[in-house]
Design a protein around this motif. Sequence first.
Motif, PDB file in Angstrom:
ATOM      1  N   PRO A  15      42.932  62.658 165.230  1.00 40.66           N
ATOM      2  CA  PRO A  15      44.123  61.799 165.228  1.00 40.66           C
ATOM      3  C   PRO A  15      43.966  60.572 164.321  1.00 40.66           C
ATOM      4  N   LEU A  16      45.074  60.146 163.743  1.00 45.20           N
ATOM      5  CA  LEU A  16      45.053  58.976 162.854  1.00 45.20           C
ATOM      6  C   LEU A  16      46.455  58.377 162.775  1.00 45.20           C
ATOM      7  N   ASP A  17      46.548  57.049 162.826  1.00 41.46           N
ATOM      8  CA  ASP A  17      47.839  56.364 162.705  1.00 41.46           C
ATOM      9  C   ASP A  17      47.947  55.434 161.506  1.00 41.46           C
ATOM     10  N   MET A  18      46.791  54.994 161.002  1.00 38.49           N
ATOM     11  CA  MET A  18      46.851  53.982 159.942  1.00 38.49           C
ATOM     12  C   MET A  18      45.772  54.234 158.895  1.00 38.49           C
ATOM     13  N   ILE A  19      46.119  53.976 157.640  1.00 34.48           N
ATOM     14  CA  ILE A  19      45.083  53.879 156.610  1.00 34.48           C
ATOM     15  C   ILE A  19      45.251  52.496 155.998  1.00 34.48           C
ATOM     16  N   TYR A  20      44.138  51.797 155.879  1.00 33.33           N
ATOM     17  CA  TYR A  20      44.171  50.422 155.385  1.00 33.33           C
ATOM     18  C   TYR A  20      43.992  50.389 153.881  1.00 33.33           C
ATOM     19  N   MET A  21      44.761  49.518 153.241  1.00 35.29           N
ATOM     20  CA  MET A  21      44.651  49.366 151.792  1.00 35.29           C
ATOM     21  C   MET A  21      43.842  48.106 151.527  1.00 35.29           C
ATOM     22  N   ASP A  22      42.674  48.281 150.956  1.00 36.33           N
ATOM     23  CA  ASP A  22      41.836  47.128 150.595  1.00 36.33           C
ATOM     24  C   ASP A  22      42.269  46.625 149.210  1.00 36.33           C
ATOM     25  N   ILE A  23      41.583  45.638 148.684  1.00 36.19           N
ATOM     26  CA  ILE A  23      42.064  44.889 147.511  1.00 36.19           C
ATOM     27  C   ILE A  23      42.444  45.708 146.275  1.00 36.19           C
ATOM     28  N   ASP A  24      41.946  46.941 146.173  1.00 35.13           N
ATOM     29  CA  ASP A  24      42.205  47.683 144.935  1.00 35.13           C
ATOM     30  C   ASP A  24      43.640  48.180 144.778  1.00 35.13           C
ATOM     31  N   TYR A  25      44.465  48.050 145.830  1.00 33.08           N
ATOM     32  CA  TYR A  25      45.864  48.481 145.658  1.00 33.08           C
ATOM     33  C   TYR A  25      46.649  47.485 144.804  1.00 33.08           C
ATOM     34  N   MET A  26      46.093  46.266 144.673  1.00 36.12           N
ATOM     35  CA  MET A  26      46.829  45.216 143.961  1.00 36.12           C
ATOM     36  C   MET A  26      46.596  45.341 142.459  1.00 36.12           C
ATOM     37  N   GLN A  27      47.449  44.705 141.710  1.00 37.51           N
ATOM     38  CA  GLN A  27      47.220  44.587 140.272  1.00 37.51           C
ATOM     39  C   GLN A  27      46.280  43.394 140.064  1.00 37.51           C
ATOM     40  N   ASP A  28      45.096  43.650 139.596  1.00 43.94           N
ATOM     41  CA  ASP A  28      44.101  42.590 139.329  1.00 43.94           C
ATOM     42  C   ASP A  28      43.896  41.661 140.528  1.00 43.94           C
ATOM     43  N   PHE A  29      43.954  42.225 141.707  1.00 43.44           N
ATOM     44  CA  PHE A  29      43.722  41.475 142.954  1.00 43.44           C
ATOM     45  C   PHE A  29      44.721  40.336 143.167  1.00 43.44           C
ATOM     46  N   LYS A  30      45.925  40.536 142.635  1.00 40.01           N
ATOM     47  CA  LYS A  30      46.970  39.512 142.812  1.00 40.01           C
ATOM     48  C   LYS A  30      47.767  39.819 144.070  1.00 40.01           C
ATOM     49  N   ASP A  31      47.834  38.833 144.983  1.00 28.29           N
ATOM     50  CA  ASP A  31      48.609  38.994 146.214  1.00 28.29           C
ATOM     51  C   ASP A  31      50.049  39.368 145.882  1.00 28.29           C
TER      52      ASP A  31
ATOM     53  N   LYS B  99      54.421  57.999 156.005  1.00 26.43           N
ATOM     54  CA  LYS B  99      55.085  57.876 157.318  1.00 26.43           C
ATOM     55  C   LYS B  99      55.556  59.229 157.829  1.00 26.43           C
ATOM     56  N   ASP B 100      56.002  60.067 156.897  1.00 24.86           N
ATOM     57  CA  ASP B 100      56.415  61.416 157.307  1.00 24.86           C
ATOM     58  C   ASP B 100      55.238  62.167 157.918  1.00 24.86           C
ATOM     59  N   ASN B 101      54.062  61.767 157.510  1.00 21.74           N
ATOM     60  CA  ASN B 101      52.831  62.345 158.050  1.00 21.74           C
ATOM     61  C   ASN B 101      52.325  61.496 159.237  1.00 21.74           C
ATOM     62  N   HIS B 102      53.166  60.581 159.711  1.00 26.66           N
ATOM     63  CA  HIS B 102      52.851  59.686 160.846  1.00 26.66           C
ATOM     64  C   HIS B 102      51.667  58.768 160.557  1.00 26.66           C
ATOM     65  N   ILE B 103      51.560  58.346 159.312  1.00 26.24           N
ATOM     66  CA  ILE B 103      50.478  57.411 158.954  1.00 26.24           C
ATOM     67  C   ILE B 103      51.106  56.174 158.320  1.00 26.24           C
ATOM     68  N   ARG B 104      50.698  55.014 158.800  1.00 23.68           N
ATOM     69  CA  ARG B 104      51.176  53.769 158.198  1.00 23.68           C
ATOM     70  C   ARG B 104      50.122  53.200 157.277  1.00 23.68           C
ATOM     71  N   LEU B 105      50.567  52.696 156.147  1.00 27.28           N
ATOM     72  CA  LEU B 105      49.646  52.025 155.217  1.00 27.28           C
ATOM     73  C   LEU B 105      49.634  50.540 155.575  1.00 27.28           C
ATOM     74  N   ILE B 106      48.428  49.979 155.668  1.00 27.01           N
ATOM     75  CA  ILE B 106      48.296  48.571 156.077  1.00 27.01           C
ATOM     76  C   ILE B 106      47.553  47.809 154.977  1.00 27.01           C
ATOM     77  N   PRO B 107      48.279  47.113 154.106  1.00 31.42           N
ATOM     78  CA  PRO B 107      47.617  46.408 153.004  1.00 31.42           C
ATOM     79  C   PRO B 107      46.942  45.092 153.406  1.00 31.42           C
ATOM     80  N   ILE B 108      45.953  44.730 152.648  1.00 31.22           N
ATOM     81  CA  ILE B 108      45.230  43.459 152.817  1.00 31.22           C
ATOM     82  C   ILE B 108      45.959  42.372 152.019  1.00 31.22           C
ATOM     83  N   ILE B 109      45.936  41.144 152.516  1.00 33.06           N
ATOM     84  CA  ILE B 109      46.409  39.993 151.735  1.00 33.06           C
ATOM     85  C   ILE B 109      45.278  38.965 151.738  1.00 33.06           C
ATOM     86  N   ASP B 110      44.906  38.506 150.557  1.00 32.03           N
ATOM     87  CA  ASP B 110      43.829  37.516 150.440  1.00 32.03           C
ATOM     88  C   ASP B 110      44.398  36.104 150.328  1.00 32.03           C
ATOM     89  N   ALA B 111      43.558  35.129 150.657  1.00 31.73           N
ATOM     90  CA  ALA B 111      44.039  33.742 150.672  1.00 31.73           C
ATOM     91  C   ALA B 111      44.321  33.195 149.268  1.00 31.73           C
TER      92      ALA B 111
END
Length: 663
Positions: free
Chosen positions: A190-206, A225-237
């Motif tokens: 079972p799985l509900d979420m996959i987390y997006m770490d910093i590489d989803y951003m363009q040059d680590f820009k929030d 979402k159709d696969n019942h998975i939510r993507l959860i992105p990171i936001i840096d300070a």
Amino acid sequence: MIRRYIYGKPFSTEAVTETIQASEGTPAYGAVSLEKGFSFTYLMEENDIVYGLGEANRGLNKRGYCYVSDCSDDPNHTEGKRSLYASHNFIVIAGKENIGFFFDYPSVLTFDIGYTRMDTLTVSCDRADLDMYVIEGDSPYDIVKQFRKIIGRSYIPPKFAFGFGQSRWGYKTKEDFRKVAEGYRENQIPLDMIYMDIDYMQDFKDFTLNEENFKDFPEFVQEMKDNHIRLIPIIDAGVKVEKGYSVYEEGVENRYFCQREDGSDFVAAVWPGDTHFPDVLNPDARKWFGDNYRFLTDQGIEGFWNDMNEPSIFYSTESMDEVKALLKKYVEEETETVPVGELGEKLRSLANNHEDYKRFYHQVNGERVRHDQVHNLFGYNMTRAAGEAFERIDPEKRFLMFSRSSYIGMHRYGGIWTGDNKSWWSHILLNLKMMPSLNMCGFLYTGADLGGFGDDATRDLVLRWLALGVFTPLMRNHAALGTREQECYQFEKTEDFRGIIETRYRLVPYLYSEYMKAALNDDMYFKPLAFVYPEDSFAARVEDQMMIGNEIMIAPVYTQNAPGRYVYLPEEMMFVKFSKDGQITEEILEKGHHYVEVALNEVPMFIRRGKCIPVADTAQCVEALDTENLTLLGYDDSEYTLYEDDGVHKDYDNAKNYRVIKK
Ligand code: GLC
């Protein structure tokens, strides 16, 4: 009974939401000295236990060490560390006298709890500007509940956040995310979420997306979402300094970034290189920063994790200039042997240097406040920025939010994860011990990086850690770049991982129900045994077993190659093991000491005498759980009051959310 003593001119942290009038005179317990800053001393009895401090190192009983509230990005949580990512200044002394203290002070604060002198507790800081709350109660548990009442209701996540999540620093492309989704779905884990770490951003820009890898992002979010998975992105300070990048341009134009004394924007290097810090203590800037989350919520995102918000600094322009000056000196003076001590010291002190925290300011209601004086409030207010924005974006809906750095008060806006731990057995135990302490301080939605963030994980460690993670509200496997891959499907015999995670899903109706009851009643989800069995002096010393909700006790195995563990039962209990293929074994064990065998693919737990819990059939995601047809596990002739709601909206106080089920 809660009394508040005000010293000097405290900064308003807004940790406490209830208005408590100031008391005259001095506290009835211990002694306060204002001779050198602030210092509070209390003489402890030999058997007093000291609880609290939320996210802190070492034991549940904090006695015998020194802890420093000073939010720090330090990924090496060895025993000697005094500061972690958070500052939670609430303690409870339990013993002859039961008494709680909250020191509402947002800068460096030291808790010497029998370290310098074994019988003396000393809490001290440099400036005598703080609110000190003194709480009297019948028991440590009663004190915690009183404290929780004055700091406001804990954050409530959406129900999907009680599912399992996979994360790893290094997923870059849609294909990487699809591979993880497939890895789980194909192995029926079972799985509900996959987390997006910093590489989803363009040059680590929030608030940007990598242009090449994430074209048509809303479609991709929907595909997941159709696969019942939510993507959860990171936001840096830190916001990258880059001409033409709209977040940067807006922040500069409106003076929303933290500034140096001369009014220029302070520059700190973090993942993107040079960045500015949004001044989240300034209400206008906070609103602006929060509204930026819309960039992703508009594309279908429903949750985030906030990172690097101590705030973490790799180096500042100023500190790097000092290094350059030193190197220049060696060159100019033609130094033959570079003094490695001097240079090493300089380089080591580049990151998270306290001098840097004195180099920038916040604008708070017309006043300029130097960062070091309010340092511990940054992560809190970054997460508050998001939480307040979610209220504007969709006031009816819950969003998933958790943060690395925090201060009490932030518990109203999000949960926390305990930061960069390691794939060490000792960190399973540290994870367990921290949970009730965090609950005391209001943080209910909590969890650690399961399997460990740094270092290489082993199969047995991941299994044992997951078996603890089954019970932590936040259940996420996360690992650092460069470490051994530790997604559940990377190991032999994936069915063992499936069994453990399936157990989590079977327990979600119960765990969610207990979480909600704790949140809605300002109560604890994780409790030390002593809070439930106050008369039992042995239970008071047990630190590797915890009570959850009102019905169960857990005792995870945290030793490599151990076939099981010793466990102490403060009363008769039903020992339950969830094993392979959904099998459940039950055994009544007498009060007292036992050795229980637990295989690597089993999840052990104990049901309290006379109680029962609901168990569902497992499912591949939270949404698919059938909560109508629950079986009851536990003692005959018992009943359970289930809390259930739609898990999306905020209709918490509706009597319809409760139903009694009988065994
Ligand atoms: C920090 C976070 C960690 C994350 C990494 C890269 O170390 O604590 O969880 O993976 O940054 O973003």
